[in-house]
Design a protein around this motif. Sequence first.
Motif, PDB file in Angstrom:
ATOM      1  N   THR A  64       0.847  -1.188   0.000  1.00 43.99           N
ATOM      2  CA  THR A  64       0.000   0.000   0.000  1.00 43.99           C
ATOM      3  C   THR A  64       0.886   1.242   0.000  1.00 43.99           C
ATOM      4  N   CYS A  65       0.268   2.389  -0.257  1.00 47.14           N
ATOM      5  CA  CYS A  65       1.020   3.656  -0.240  1.00 47.14           C
ATOM      6  C   CYS A  65       1.682   3.873   1.112  1.00 47.14           C
ATOM      7  N   THR A  66       0.969   3.568   2.173  1.00 51.13           N
ATOM      8  CA  THR A  66       1.503   3.756   3.522  1.00 51.13           C
ATOM      9  C   THR A  66       2.710   2.855   3.753  1.00 51.13           C
ATOM     10  N   VAL A  68       4.738   1.613   1.482  1.00 51.03           N
ATOM     11  CA  VAL A  68       5.854   2.098   0.657  1.00 51.03           C
ATOM     12  C   VAL A  68       6.490   3.313   1.300  1.00 51.03           C
ATOM     13  N   ARG A  69       5.672   4.219   1.812  1.00 51.58           N
ATOM     14  CA  ARG A  69       6.219   5.401   2.491  1.00 51.58           C
ATOM     15  C   ARG A  69       7.081   5.004   3.675  1.00 51.58           C
ATOM     16  N   ASN A  76       4.712  11.751   4.657  1.00 53.41           N
ATOM     17  CA  ASN A  76       3.462  12.122   4.000  1.00 53.41           C
ATOM     18  C   ASN A  76       3.110  13.548   4.401  1.00 53.41           C
ATOM     19  N   GLU A  83      -5.298  14.346   0.516  1.00 53.64           N
ATOM     20  CA  GLU A  83      -5.208  12.914   0.237  1.00 53.64           C
ATOM     21  C   GLU A  83      -6.552  12.363  -0.232  1.00 53.64           C
ATOM     22  N   HIS A  87      -7.382  10.553  -3.841  1.00 51.69           N
ATOM     23  CA  HIS A  87      -8.046   9.247  -3.942  1.00 51.69           C
ATOM     24  C   HIS A  87      -9.297   9.344  -4.808  1.00 51.69           C
ATOM     25  N   TYR A  94      -8.432   1.951  -7.714  1.00 58.25           N
ATOM     26  CA  TYR A  94      -8.936   1.082  -6.663  1.00 58.25           C
ATOM     27  C   TYR A  94     -10.125   0.254  -7.091  1.00 58.25           C
TER      28      TYR A  94
END
Length: 97
Positions: A64-66, A68-69, A76, A83, A87, A94
Amino acid sequence: PLDPDFDDEKERRNEELSHWDKQFIDIPDQGDLFDIIAAANYMDIKGLVEVGAKHICAKIKGKTCTEVREMLKIHNDFTPEEEAAIHKENEWIYAKD
């Protein structure tokens, strides 16, 4: 120049790393890995840049983006409203088929 072993660029990019390449580039310290990729880029060693990039892509694939961050230590700086707007703008990503 195009690689004669592949019919097109997409096929070349999607090729899996060899066992040797995986062992060579599997560096425990992420900072060292990024330093090697940056040095290879500076010295125009395209093969090493590509191996490093493929290794990083394999590590973040499916996350997920989180996640990967967190993995790449990216802060972020989006507000919750920004955000949510991103989305909403990219809902197609999605959507399930």
